[in-house]
Design a protein around this motif. Structure first.
Motif, short mmCIF file in Angstrom:
data_model
loop_
_atom_site.label_atom_id
_atom_site.label_comp_id
_atom_site.label_asym_id
_atom_site.label_seq_id
_atom_site.Cartn_x
_atom_site.Cartn_y
_atom_site.Cartn_z
N GLN A 1 -3.71 4.66 -2.29
CA GLN A 1 -3.53 3.80 -1.14
C GLN A 1 -4.77 2.84 -0.66
OE1 GLN A 1 -2.18 6.66 -1.83
NE2 GLN A 1 -0.26 6.92 -0.60
N VAL B 1 0.94 -1.16 0.15
CA VAL B 1 0.10 -0.08 0.02
C VAL B 1 0.82 1.18 -0.02
CG1 VAL B 1 -1.52 1.23 1.33
CG2 VAL B 1 -2.02 -1.16 1.16
N GLY C 1 1.74 2.94 -3.46
CA GLY C 1 0.66 4.00 -3.52
C GLY C 1 1.28 5.48 -3.63
N ALA D 1 -1.12 8.31 5.60
CA ALA D 1 -0.40 8.26 4.33
C ALA D 1 0.49 9.94 4.27
CB ALA D 1 -1.13 8.11 3.12
#
Ligand code: GDP
Ligand code: MG
Length: 682
Positions: free
Chosen positions: A358, A306, A310, A442
């Protein structure tokens, strides 16, 4: 509406009801390879070959029609209340015996039944030769072989069901053992008067009375004369003394006997290589010692993926929004309207949409695990651990759904039969880190941690949530909701190679919710945040920045002292506050707060936000980590609070949830901050 005939799909969890339903109605239901995902009844429409329309119901999966769990009750009620003209009983051909148990009950409802013998591909691969003609003969109802996931046989199935309905072919009930049949012969005539106009239901109700089904007893007690009730009690008592067992168990034994007998008659089993391979794989994946490390490794791979895949994709989207912002800045005259569009809408909504890669990747990973059957093994591994904590293993299924969104997860707790297990699970689900928190992680991990640590930091947050959830559930179970936890046997579905189409539609279904939210809640909150952080404007001679002078800035400053122990300054405090609407809004707010001063020509949006965060002296990796933990743990979003109030049966529990999550969030964040400062020698 009223005269559109209804055809209901019943079956065990995971037998393929939803797949067949989707093939016929074109709806996109959640198709999952583990039990208990469909809790509500879904409606769809299908047009038959002769042009008539039918309504199709997708019922929750059940193993029986007793009234033990919410889903069984929902299924039973739907079968009898919606006036279905026919029932399609979906039977997993690769697991015939267990699935036929339900059929023995469905056949008693006095409604025409057609069996969908689903998973025929699976059965063939396992080398199970099923004699269809013989099966049809023994069951006394039409049997249509299907492969639900490819829609094969679905049309023939619904046409057969419609025909059975118009012919009024009611199945002949299965014969029970002699003593039970004798008892039924006494009870049925007693209640025939009470089932006005539906004599064909008398046998079903009589059996339920012998089983002492709590719901139906209450209903019939109102309708039957007391002599009849007394007589029924006598019959029950006789049966019990004669056979030395509760009639409920006697009836269940008979049903198992019927299901096992039919299965033996129609199947030519051959030890298939495939089944043996699955067994060997299972012995590793669900191994007592290796199971958990393997699960952790899988999770780590997921989060690493991820994060690593991402980030560059996010950067691409970010460039797009940056470009959009600069085009709009140049095209619009300077003033509050430009500021609203650029700093409010584009940076607020863009700030959330930037993290779509993500979210898609996370869901892609979960979908693959789910569709291959690994997730059910994971549940099995976790079940063992949960059990040592005195928790119900089935809780793990709604908790898993919580990684997507707490709202459906809370609804899925209906699969827990025991109200205490259910409440304890509902109260901890919000700590399963939902996809709305992902953008916050993130963003901050990207700014404050090195790329090679990203996956681990991300995983640590998810794990912290799970561990605290399990501990909290244990505490609740030992204090608020005392009592034994019911045992649970989780069946393992066969391994399946997921189709790309299923995985993608699965992933998309969830991602779409995220995008919709960006266009609605998050858009509205971004505009609101922009206004609160832009007005009132400071006078020209003020020493305060525009943000400090604004309403949001002042509110943050007022609350700041309370958040000091956790290391959050007023800007973070404001962002947290806005996250109550939806957790993604924390990112939008941060980008509005830090981006307010973007001028035309200057780069705004996420790159600017990253830069400002990095340069802010109040921020550090430690503060960022504490902040992410707080976002993970504090009050769930408004929608979750509302659904908890509804599902837990009152605002009392929702209020409790809000209170305890916030207290725990504050305490844990403060501990992290203080301990971290100490360890780092700050
Ligand atoms: P439900 O719980 O009864 O609604 O079952 P679903 O429709 O959600 O299906 C459960 C799982 O079985 C999903 O992974 C489906 O893709 C898969 N599935 C459904 N029908 C078939 C089939 O005929 N063959 C195979 N191999 N898989 C199927
Ligand atoms: Mg389903």
């Amino acid at each position: 509406m009223a005269d559109v005939p209804v055809i209901a799909f019943a079956g065990n969890p995971n037998s393929g009801k939803t797949s067949l339903f989707n093939a016929l109605t074109g709806a996109h239901q959640h198709v999952a390879n583990y039990p208990g995902v469909t809790v509500d009844v879904k409606h769809g429409r299908h047009t038959l070959e002769d042009g008539t329309e039918v309504r199709v119901l997708d019922l929750p999966g059940t193993y029986s029609l007793t009234a033990y769990s919410a889903e069984e009750k929902v299924a039973r009620q739907a079968l009898t209340d919606h006036g279905a003209v026919a029932i399609v009983c979906v039977v997993d051909a690769s697991n015939l015996e267990r699935n036929l148990y339900l059929l023995t009950q469905v056949a008693e409802l006095g409604i025409p039944v057609v069996v969908a013998l689903n998973m025929m591909d699976e059965a063939e691969r396992m080398g199970l030769g099923i004699d269809l003609d013989r099966l049809e003969g023994l069951l006394g109802v039409p049997v249509v072989p299907t492969v639900g996931r490819r829609g094969e046989g679905a049309r023939r199935l619904i046409e057969t069901a419609a025909r059975a309905a118009s012919n009024g072919d009611r199945p002949k009930p299965f014969e029970m053992s002699a003593h039970v049949e004798e008892a039924l012969a006494e009870v049925v005539p007693l209640i025939e008067g009470a089932v006005d106009g539906q004599p064909e239901r008398a046998r079903f109700l009589a059996i339920k009375l012998l089983e002492r089904d709590p719901e139906l007893i209450a209903d019939l007690e109102r309708k039957l004369p007391s002599e009849a009730l007394d007589r029924i009690d006598e019959v029950r008592a006789d049966l019990e003394t004669h056979l030395g067992d509760d009639p409920e168990i006697l009836v269940a034994d008979d049903r198992y006997g019927i299901a096992a007998g039919i299965t033996r008659e129609v199947i030519r089993p051959s030890a298939s290589g495939r089944a043996r391979t699955a067994e060997r794989v299972d012995s590793v994946l669900t191994n007592r010692i290796l199971g958990l490390p393997i699960l952790l490794l899988m999770m780590w791979a997921l989060f690493e993926g991820v994060f690593r895949l991402g980030a560059p994709l996010s950067d691409g989207i970010e460039l797009g929004f940056g470009w959009l912002a600069s085009v709009v800045s140049h095209a619009m005259p300077d003033g509050p309207l430009r500021s609203l569009v650029v700093d409010g809408v584009i940076s607020g909504v863009g700030g959330v949409l930037v993290f779509i890669p993500q979210v898609l990747l996370l869901f892609l990973g979960i979908s693959i695990m789910e569709d291959t059957g690994y997730l059910a093994r994971a549940a099995f591994v976790v079940d063992r651990i949960m059990h040592t904590f005195g928790l119900h293993g089935k809780s793990f299924i709604p908790m898993l759904l919580g990684f997507g969104c707490s709202v459906p997860a809370v609804m899925a707790t209906r699969i827990l039969n025991d109200p205490k297990d259910r409440l304890a699970t509902i109260l901890v689900i919000p700590w399963m880190s939902c996809s709305a928190r992902l953008p916050v992680y993130a963003l901050l991990i990207g700014v404050f941690f090195r790329p090679e640590h990203g996956g681990l930091v991300l995983m640590s947050l998810y794990l912290l949530g799970v561990v605290l959830a399990v501990i909290a559930a244990r505490v609740f179970r030992g204090t608020l909701f005392k009592g034994e936890s019911a045992p649970f046997v989780m069946e393992l579905p066969p391994y399946r190679m997921p189709t790309a189409r299923a995985v993608v539609s699965h992933m998309w279904e969830r991602a779409w919710l995220y995008i919709q939210k960006a266009g609605t809640t998050i858009l509205a909150m971004s505009v609101l945040m922009w206004a609160l952080s832009s007005f009132p404007k400071p006078p020209p001679d003020s020493t305060h920045s525009e943000l400090e002078y604004s309403i949001a800035g002042r509110a943050g400053k007022t609350l700041e002292p309370a958040m000091q122990p956790a290391g959050f300054d007023w800007k973070l405090t404001v962002a947290l506050f806005t996250g109550l609407a939806a957790k993604e809004v924390v990112v939008s707010s941060l980008s509005t707060i830090y981006g307010v001063k973007a001028d035309a020509g200057e780069e705004g949006g996420i790159p600017k936000l990253r830069e400002s965060l990095r340069q802010d002296p109040a921020m550090s990796p430690l503060v960022a980590y504490g902040f992410m933990v707080f976002v993970l743990l504090y009050i769930p979003c408004v929608s979750t609070v509302v659904i908890v109030a509804r599902e837990a049966g009152g605002w009392k529990w929702a209020g409790f949830l809000v209170l305890y999550t916030t207290i725990v969030a504050w305490v844990v964040a403060a501990i992290i901050h203080q301990a971290g400062r100490h360890l780092l020698g700050l």
